[in-house]
Design a protein around this motif. Structure first.
Motif, PDB file in Angstrom:
ATOM      1  N   LEU A  65       0.834  -1.205   0.000  1.00  8.99           N
ATOM      2  CA  LEU A  65       0.000   0.000   0.000  1.00  8.99           C
ATOM      3  C   LEU A  65       0.866   1.251   0.000  1.00  8.99           C
ATOM      4  N   LYS A  66       1.917   1.237   0.777  1.00 11.99           N
ATOM      5  CA  LYS A  66       2.819   2.392   0.831  1.00 11.99           C
ATOM      6  C   LYS A  66       3.466   2.635  -0.531  1.00 11.99           C
ATOM      7  N   THR A  67       3.756   1.553  -1.233  1.00 12.95           N
ATOM      8  CA  THR A  67       4.368   1.676  -2.562  1.00 12.95           C
ATOM      9  C   THR A  67       3.367   2.210  -3.578  1.00 12.95           C
ATOM     10  N   ASP A  68       2.134   1.710  -3.512  1.00 15.83           N
ATOM     11  CA  ASP A  68       1.115   2.094  -4.496  1.00 15.83           C
ATOM     12  C   ASP A  68       0.508   3.460  -4.221  1.00 15.83           C
ATOM     13  N   PHE A  69       0.416   3.828  -2.935  1.00 13.55           N
ATOM     14  CA  PHE A  69      -0.249   5.084  -2.549  1.00 13.55           C
ATOM     15  C   PHE A  69       0.618   5.864  -1.557  1.00 13.55           C
ATOM     16  N   PRO A  70       1.814   6.269  -1.939  1.00 20.28           N
ATOM     17  CA  PRO A  70       2.736   6.904  -0.982  1.00 20.28           C
ATOM     18  C   PRO A  70       2.220   8.209  -0.390  1.00 20.28           C
ATOM     19  N   MET A  71       1.373   8.923  -1.151  1.00 15.66           N
ATOM     20  CA  MET A  71       0.908  10.231  -0.666  1.00 15.66           C
ATOM     21  C   MET A  71      -0.015  10.118   0.551  1.00 15.66           C
ATOM     22  N   PHE A  72      -0.530   8.927   0.843  1.00 10.92           N
ATOM     23  CA  PHE A  72      -1.442   8.744   1.965  1.00 10.92           C
ATOM     24  C   PHE A  72      -0.736   8.327   3.259  1.00 10.92           C
ATOM     25  N   PHE A  73       0.544   8.127   3.188  1.00  3.18           N
ATOM     26  CA  PHE A  73       1.258   7.603   4.349  1.00  3.18           C
ATOM     27  C   PHE A  73       2.311   8.596   4.847  1.00  3.18           C
ATOM     28  N   ASP A  74       2.080   9.066   6.049  1.00  2.25           N
ATOM     29  CA  ASP A  74       3.017   9.977   6.703  1.00  2.25           C
ATOM     30  C   ASP A  74       4.201   9.149   7.213  1.00  2.25           C
ATOM     31  N   PRO A  75       5.404   9.415   6.716  1.00  2.00           N
ATOM     32  CA  PRO A  75       6.560   8.608   7.131  1.00  2.00           C
ATOM     33  C   PRO A  75       6.892   8.733   8.615  1.00  2.00           C
ATOM     34  N   SER A  76       6.348   9.755   9.274  1.00  2.00           N
ATOM     35  CA  SER A  76       6.625   9.924  10.700  1.00  2.00           C
ATOM     36  C   SER A  76       5.788   8.991  11.579  1.00  2.00           C
ATOM     37  N   LEU A  77       4.790   8.340  10.971  1.00  2.37           N
ATOM     38  CA  LEU A  77       3.917   7.449  11.728  1.00  2.37           C
ATOM     39  C   LEU A  77       4.440   6.014  11.687  1.00  2.37           C
TER      40      LEU A  77
END
Length: 222
Positions: free
Chosen positions: A60-72
């Motif tokens: 999911l992170k690969t397909d939709f990176p804009m939805f995942f805050d890397p700080s979380l």
């Protein structure tokens, strides 16, 4: 559902006065027959996340990176996947929007009108999501992306919307989506007000409604 209804009064007044200002001089916008090639690239993050398991998170992170805050931490997303309220919300969205084709066609029409009036316009990649009912930001346009919170279009009388003012809930139905898309696009073609006075805010919103109406001429007939 928990909602943040603070600091909405001023926005509410601007919307109300701008709408009243336009009513007296409003004319029907002519619907055009446009032959503008337009492909809408749309991806359903809401569906992908709802159907995912913890083992799918990295994909999911690969397909939709804009939805995942890397700080979380990953644990945040694991908990979100298993949260009963989130699951209920996702289930309602998937039930009402099992077929996204009509929405895609509505978006295509808005994009075609935007391209007609502003030839420099480039259609963004569209993603659908759930937003914990962020009803004041139902559509977010940040070129080259646009995000649409489908959980804000379940119908004005849906129980998820209890506690939200009628002024907002009456527009929380799928028929409103193309208008919201148009208004969000129009904001990028209109110069912001030069000051923060109440009158300037009303005039700026009036311009926003004017341009949005030309992107969705059917709305002027309602």
């Amino acid at each position: 559902m928990r909602f943040n209804l603070k600091q909405t009064s001023f926005s509410l007044l601007i919307l109300l006065f701008a709408s009243l200002t336009l009513v007296s001089c409003k004319e029907k916008t002519k619907k055009l027959k446009l032959d503008i090639p337009m492909e809408v690239e749309l991806y359903r993050f809401d569906k992908a996340f709802a159907e995912a398991t913890p083992s799918d998170l990295e994909q999911l992170k690969t397909d939709f990176p804009m939805f995942f805050d890397p700080s979380l931490e990953d644990s945040f997303w694991y908990e979100k996947m298993q949260d009963t309220l989130q699951i209920e919300l996702q289930t309602e969205v998937l039930k009402q929007f099992s077929d996204i084709t009509p929405i895609k066609e509505d978006i295509k029409s808005v994009f075609q009108y935007a391209k007609h009036y502003f030839p420099q316009f480039e259609a963004p990649v569209v993603y659908t999501s759930t937003t914990d009912v962020a009803f004041e930001t139902k559509v977010i346009y940040n070129p080259p992306f646009m995000v649409i919170g489908l959980d804000n279009y379940l119908g004005g009388d849906h129980h998820f919307y209890e506690g939200i003012q009628l002024f907002f809930t009456q527009n929380m139905n799928i028929e409103r989506l193309p208008v919201d898309v148009a208004q969000e696009l129009a904001m990028h073609f209109i110069a912001p007000p030069t000051d923060r006075t109440f009158l300037s805010q009303i005039l700026a919103y009036g311009k926003l409604l004017y341009f949005a109406e030309h992107f969705v001429p059917e709305a002027s007939e309602q």
